[in-house]
Design a protein around this motif. Structure first.
Motif, PDB file in Angstrom:
ATOM      1  N   GLU A 227       0.819  -1.211   0.000  1.00 53.45           N
ATOM      2  CA  GLU A 227       0.000   0.000   0.000  1.00 53.45           C
ATOM      3  C   GLU A 227       0.855   1.265   0.000  1.00 53.45           C
ATOM      4  OE1 GLU A 227      -4.090  -1.713   2.079  1.00 53.45           O
ATOM      5  OE2 GLU A 227      -2.860  -0.262   3.171  1.00 53.45           O
ATOM      6  N   VAL A 228       1.988   1.238   0.680  1.00 57.08           N
ATOM      7  CA  VAL A 228       2.904   2.377   0.656  1.00 57.08           C
ATOM      8  C   VAL A 228       3.391   2.629  -0.767  1.00 57.08           C
ATOM      9  CG1 VAL A 228       5.253   3.081   1.268  1.00 57.08           C
ATOM     10  CG2 VAL A 228       3.672   2.326   3.052  1.00 57.08           C
ATOM     11  N   PHE A 231       0.576   3.955  -2.950  1.00 55.08           N
ATOM     12  CA  PHE A 231       0.290   5.348  -2.605  1.00 55.08           C
ATOM     13  C   PHE A 231       1.324   6.282  -3.243  1.00 55.08           C
ATOM     14  CE2 PHE A 231       0.289   9.140  -0.016  1.00 55.08           C
ATOM     15  CZ  PHE A 231      -1.035   9.315   0.357  1.00 55.08           C
ATOM     16  N   VAL A 232       2.599   5.931  -3.116  1.00 52.43           N
ATOM     17  CA  VAL A 232       3.661   6.770  -3.679  1.00 52.43           C
ATOM     18  C   VAL A 232       3.574   6.810  -5.202  1.00 52.43           C
ATOM     19  CG1 VAL A 232       6.161   7.020  -3.929  1.00 52.43           C
ATOM     20  CG2 VAL A 232       5.204   6.398  -1.711  1.00 52.43           C
ATOM     21  N   GLN A 233       3.312   5.665  -5.815  1.00 52.09           N
ATOM     22  CA  GLN A 233       3.163   5.625  -7.272  1.00 52.09           C
ATOM     23  C   GLN A 233       2.016   6.517  -7.734  1.00 52.09           C
ATOM     24  OE1 GLN A 233       4.751   3.661  -9.839  1.00 52.09           O
ATOM     25  NE2 GLN A 233       6.391   3.123  -8.424  1.00 52.09           N
ATOM     26  N   LYS A 234       0.918   6.515  -7.003  1.00 49.80           N
ATOM     27  CA  LYS A 234      -0.239   7.340  -7.345  1.00 49.80           C
ATOM     28  C   LYS A 234       0.086   8.821  -7.160  1.00 49.80           C
ATOM     29  CE  LYS A 234      -4.367   5.726  -6.528  1.00 49.80           C
ATOM     30  NZ  LYS A 234      -5.054   5.819  -7.845  1.00 49.80           N
ATOM     31  N   LEU A 235       0.834   9.139  -6.099  1.00 51.46           N
ATOM     32  CA  LEU A 235       1.261  10.528  -5.883  1.00 51.46           C
ATOM     33  C   LEU A 235       2.062  11.044  -7.073  1.00 51.46           C
ATOM     34  CD1 LEU A 235       2.519  11.049  -2.193  1.00 51.46           C
ATOM     35  CD2 LEU A 235       0.627  12.195  -3.333  1.00 51.46           C
ATOM     36  N   TRP A 253       9.372   6.154   4.705  1.00 51.24           N
ATOM     37  CA  TRP A 253       7.966   6.117   5.127  1.00 51.24           C
ATOM     38  C   TRP A 253       7.573   4.708   5.549  1.00 51.24           C
ATOM     39  CZ3 TRP A 253       2.800   6.554   2.145  1.00 51.24           C
ATOM     40  CH2 TRP A 253       1.822   7.123   2.966  1.00 51.24           C
ATOM     41  N   ALA A 254       7.987   3.721   4.743  1.00 47.61           N
ATOM     42  CA  ALA A 254       7.687   2.324   5.091  1.00 47.61           C
ATOM     43  C   ALA A 254       8.342   1.964   6.422  1.00 47.61           C
ATOM     44  CB  ALA A 254       8.171   1.389   3.985  1.00 47.61           C
ATOM     45  N   ALA A 264      -0.993  -1.835   7.777  1.00 47.42           N
ATOM     46  CA  ALA A 264      -1.638  -1.338   6.567  1.00 47.42           C
ATOM     47  C   ALA A 264      -1.726   0.172   6.687  1.00 47.42           C
ATOM     48  CB  ALA A 264      -3.020  -1.957   6.386  1.00 47.42           C
ATOM     49  N   LEU A 265      -2.001   0.852   5.583  1.00 48.29           N
ATOM     50  CA  LEU A 265      -2.101   2.305   5.622  1.00 48.29           C
ATOM     51  C   LEU A 265      -3.383   2.736   6.339  1.00 48.29           C
ATOM     52  CD1 LEU A 265      -0.928   3.761   2.179  1.00 48.29           C
ATOM     53  CD2 LEU A 265       0.172   3.952   4.406  1.00 48.29           C
TER      54      LEU A 265
END
Length: 313
Positions: A227-228, A231-235, A253-254, A264-265
């Motif tokens: 999920e990290v 999330f980063v890829q989507k950012l 961050w992880a 989990a996030l």
């Protein structure tokens, strides 16, 4: 002790990087193999935090070579990067010679401009022979240095030598393995680039970034790691940020969330820890709160298996 032999093929180079925990793609392994084979400097360009500097560290570790690092900055000069004379020791030598009655100017000049009084900085150190083989010479963040210093490096990169007016030319018996990195805050002159092999180090895709997180943060839960990374890829893909997070920030961050025992996030915890991932307040304000929650919901929706449609009889 004989130096570790260089990798004989692209596949061997990939294996070498993999052994050190560096998840490289084949294009990087190819240009790195060629740089080692052709004994040419490797010029690595890309955003901060994508793993450019780590490549030099990996080579030093896997090949058993010394790592000599020149960290560039504005105002970097010859005295800090190449050499300077030990003036206090020279003055002592002059006083001792005068006390002994040795005042012949020519002989005194030869005495004080001796290698004994030469303070060797990274460039000169990189040209020295080593029992472990040619060292890895990392010229880090060259774009931070002035253009005048960049011009000075042309002789070093082209001929593996440095000219010292008082001593003459110092030339490497074996060329160092040179890795140059730049974050592209300014353009580097073509004359320097022509002396190097070039590679753009880009952000990794999701699969490769997840593998990096698994290796570098083994304590992170699998769901959290996935999920990290998502999330980063989507950012990077969707948000117009002042500074996109690099792989280094993903790992930080992880690690931070894992230290907080997250598996989990969690939207609230993700918002509270955005300062680990993003380094500008405007970027944090753009993402935190409802935006974080929305992105996490989208990530989980994309990751959930889609129901199979029933065939029509």
């Amino acid at each position: 002790m004989s130096p570790t032999p260089l990798p004989a093929s692209i596949d061997d180079t990939l294996t070498l990087m993999d052994q050190a925990g560096y998840v490289a793609d084949r294009s990087l392994a190819t240009v790195l193999h060629l740089a080692l084979k052709m004994k040419r400097p490797l010029f690595l360009e890309g955003e901060a935090g994508v793993g450019k500097t780590e490549i030099a560290k990996v080579l030093s570790q896997t090949l058993g070579r010394d790592l000599i690092r020149l960290q560039c900055y504005e105002g970097l000069d010859i005295a800090s990067a190449v050499y300077e004379w030990n003036y206090p020791a020279q003055m002592v030598e002059i006083r001792v010679s005068e006390a002994a009655g040795d005042t012949e100017h020519t002989e005194l000049s030869k005495t004080i401009f001796d290698e004994r009084f030469l303070i060797k900085r990274p460039v000169l150190q990189a040209l020295e022979p080593s029992l472990n083989g040619a060292p890895i010479f990392l010229i880090d963040e060259l774009d931070r240095a002035d253009e005048a210093f960049e011009a000075f490096l042309l002789e070093v990169l082209a001929d593996n030598q440095v000219s010292i007016p008082e001593l003459g030319t110092v030339k490497a018996e074996e060329p160092p393995i040179v890795i140059i990195t730049t974050n592209r805050t300014r353009e580097i002159h073509d004359a320097l680039k022509r002396r190097c092999l070039y590679h753009w180090v880009d952000y990794p895709d999701a699969e490769r970034e997840l593998e990096i997180v698994r290796r570098k943060v083994p304590g992170a839960a699998e769901r959290l790691a996935a999920e990290v990374v998502a999330f980063v890829q989507k950012l990077r893909a969707e948000e117009d940020l002042f500074k996109q997070p690099g792989v280094a920030e993903t790992l930080d961050w992880a690690t931070a969330l894992s230290e907080l025992n997250e598996i989990a996030l969690d939207p609230d915890m993700a918002s509270d820890t955005l300062g680990v991932l993003l380094k500008y307040q405007d970027d944090i304000e753009r993402v935190r709160g409802s935006k974080v929650r929305h992105m996490i919901d989208e990530i989980r929706k994309d990751a959930s298996p889609q129901p199979q449609s029933m065939p029509i009889a």
